[in-house]
Design a protein around this motif. Structure first.
Motif, PDB file in Angstrom:
ATOM      1  N   LYS A 309       0.828  -1.217   0.000  1.00 27.31           N
ATOM      2  CA  LYS A 309       0.000   0.000   0.000  1.00 27.31           C
ATOM      3  C   LYS A 309       0.860   1.264   0.000  1.00 27.31           C
ATOM      4  CE  LYS A 309      -3.940  -2.206   1.859  1.00 27.31           C
ATOM      5  NZ  LYS A 309      -5.101  -2.206   2.691  1.00 27.31           N
ATOM      6  N   ASP A 310       0.194   2.411  -0.012  1.00 35.63           N
ATOM      7  CA  ASP A 310       0.877   3.714   0.048  1.00 35.63           C
ATOM      8  C   ASP A 310       1.948   3.863  -1.024  1.00 35.63           C
ATOM      9  OD1 ASP A 310      -0.630   4.417   2.307  1.00 35.63           O
ATOM     10  OD2 ASP A 310       0.742   3.312   3.605  1.00 35.63           O
ATOM     11  N   GLU A 384      -1.968   1.270  -4.796  1.00 36.91           N
ATOM     12  CA  GLU A 384      -1.536  -0.025  -4.260  1.00 36.91           C
ATOM     13  C   GLU A 384      -0.792  -0.778  -5.348  1.00 36.91           C
ATOM     14  OE1 GLU A 384      -5.291  -1.032  -1.303  1.00 36.91           O
ATOM     15  OE2 GLU A 384      -5.198  -1.972  -3.277  1.00 36.91           O
ATOM     16  N   ARG A 420      -5.864   1.531  -8.283  1.00 41.03           N
ATOM     17  CA  ARG A 420      -6.492   2.564  -7.470  1.00 41.03           C
ATOM     18  C   ARG A 420      -7.979   2.248  -7.442  1.00 41.03           C
ATOM     19  NH1 ARG A 420      -5.352   8.408  -9.605  1.00 41.03           N
ATOM     20  NH2 ARG A 420      -6.273   7.722 -11.558  1.00 41.03           N
TER      21      ARG A 420
END
Ligand code: ASP
Ligand code: MG
Length: 422
Positions: A309-310, A384, A420
């Motif tokens: 993630k991020d 992600e 996304r």
């Protein structure tokens, strides 16, 4: 003499009083000389300390957050210890230290060093509590400061190990102690040549276990987790996961490379080089076999899903009607290296370079500032990175349902997409 054994307990295994009691039960029949127990900060303490730092950096009031953090530790201790126990003044002391440290001047320039001093507090306080509780249970362990043996350079937040010094101090300082006692210590932290506290990167306690194992020629490392072992996907995110009974070092390393959070990516290499087996076991079911990571494992073809993630997708477009050449790639990588940013995915087109990197405070701005004269730069945040190892074609579309894929790549053994939510 029996070989040293290393156990590592992460934040989830010490997140509340019951968890700490459970840890003590696991150790009850397993405690012995030549055992090192590496413990992380309790629960989400490191995240809380990061948010305190973020508030401090913005010049906002962090008092409430630090009071909550103190209260969390205090409450946990009230459940574990009698009222008049020595842990309470110790805690008080540690929190005064934290508050003093937090009052010092913080700027974007000294952020990384400041960060290490503050976040290391999570491990220092947690190991104090666990050591005292074990002693109260008649399980005698020696509390040791990991910074006295884990030596690093001064790359704060991502410190690199000085293997020679670390090995020497492990052998000289801890080996003799281990002949008589188990040692309990902190994961994640070390010290630089000037004695300043450093950290090894988020979730770095696994790596600490591997470092100690290598430097003490250990017989094995066991990471105690809230999952039954290494699974083919994160059970918090995916259904119908499958546990691996065994994995080769290479397979495990590949999974962690793509972002599998079950083991810290740096953990495997030192263990593989020294042929030290790594067990991943459940602290909820300690008798169960878990996963063994070692040399001999038979390669498997089980589809394995890893989600990171991020993520940020950054595209660098040439502006002078030329095409992408080696020199452009070199320029981008040079700057990434300066910022200690790793590329999680790379795609080239005739006129642009696209990279996917982890979101990190300030770093994207710095990267853009460094390269904006040479490229037209665009970026998308909050993404992600999905990786499927040993993918089967029919499994891919469902993984992208409800998502927009900004970039996709497939080789025979690996599928990746940056996605996304839509
Ligand atoms: N407490 C640190 C973190 O949460 C290190 C670790 O848990 O391994 O990142
Ligand atoms: Mg942790």
């Amino acid at each position: 003499m029996a070989k040293t054994v290393i156990y590592k307990f992460g934040g989830a295994s010490v997140k509340d009083a019951d968890s700490v009691r459970n840890l003590a039960e696991i150790l009850r029949n397993r405690l012995r000389k030549n055992l090192i127990i590496v413990v992380s900060a309790m629960g989400k303490t490191t995240n809380s300390l990061e948010s305190i730092l973020a508030l401090k950096l913005e010049g906002k009031d962090y008092y409430e957050n630090s009071a909550i953090l103190k209260d969390y530790h205090l409450r946990l201790c009230r459940e574990l210890f009698p009222r008049d126990h020595a842990i309470f003044p110790k805690l008080e002391n540690l929190f005064v230290q934290l508050e003093n440290d937090l009052e010092k001047v913080l700027t974007p320039q000294n952020y990384d060093e400041f960060y290490d001093r503050i976040v290391s507090f999570g491990e220092l306080v947690s190991t104090r509590i666990v050591a005292e509780f074990l002693c109260l249970q008649g399980l005698i362990v020696l509390w040791q400061d990991a910074r006295e043996v884990i030596y690093t350079n001064s790359d704060f937040r991502f410190a690199k190990i000085d293997w020679t010094k670390t090995r020497k101090s492990c052998q000289e300082k801890w080996k003799p102690l281990l002949e008589n006692f188990p040692i309990l210590t902190q994961g994640f932290i070390g010290s630089d040549p000037r004695g300043r506290t450093t950290t090894l990167g988020r979730e770095g306690s696994d790596f600490t276990a591997a470092i100690l194992a290598t430097c003490l020629d250990a017989g094995s490392v066991t990471i105690w987790k809230d999952v039954p072992g290494v699974l083919n996907a994160d059970p918090k995110l995916f259904l119908n996961t499958k546990k691996f009974d065994e994995l080769s070092y290479r397979e495990a390393a590949e999974m962690t490379y793509f972002g599998a959070s079950v083991i810290h990516p740096k953990t495997i290499k030192p263990l593989a080089n020294a042929s030290i087996p790594l067990f991943v076991k459940s602290f909820l079911d300690p008798e169960a076999t878990g996963t063994i990571i070692h040399e001999l494992a038979v390669p498997h073809q089980v589809p394995t899903i890893v989600l990171k993630k991020d993520q940020v997708l950054v595209s660098f477009k040439v502006t002078d009607f030329t095409f992408i050449e080696e020199k452009h790639i070199h320029r981008v990588y040079e700057q990434l290296q300066k910022l200690k940013l790793r590329v999680n995915m790379l795609q080239l087109s005739a006129i642009s370079i696209s990279i996917v990197i982890d979101t990190q405070l300030f770093k994207l701005d710095e990267l853009i500032a460094m390269l904006r004269d040479e490229f037209e730069i665009r970026y998308n945040e909050g993404l992600e990175l999905l990786t499927i190892l040993h993918q089967r074609v029919e499994e891919i579309p469902p993984m992208l349902e409800g998502y927009e894929a900004l970039l996709e790549q497939a080789s025979r053994n690996t599928f990746q997409a940056v996605r996304r939510k839509i």
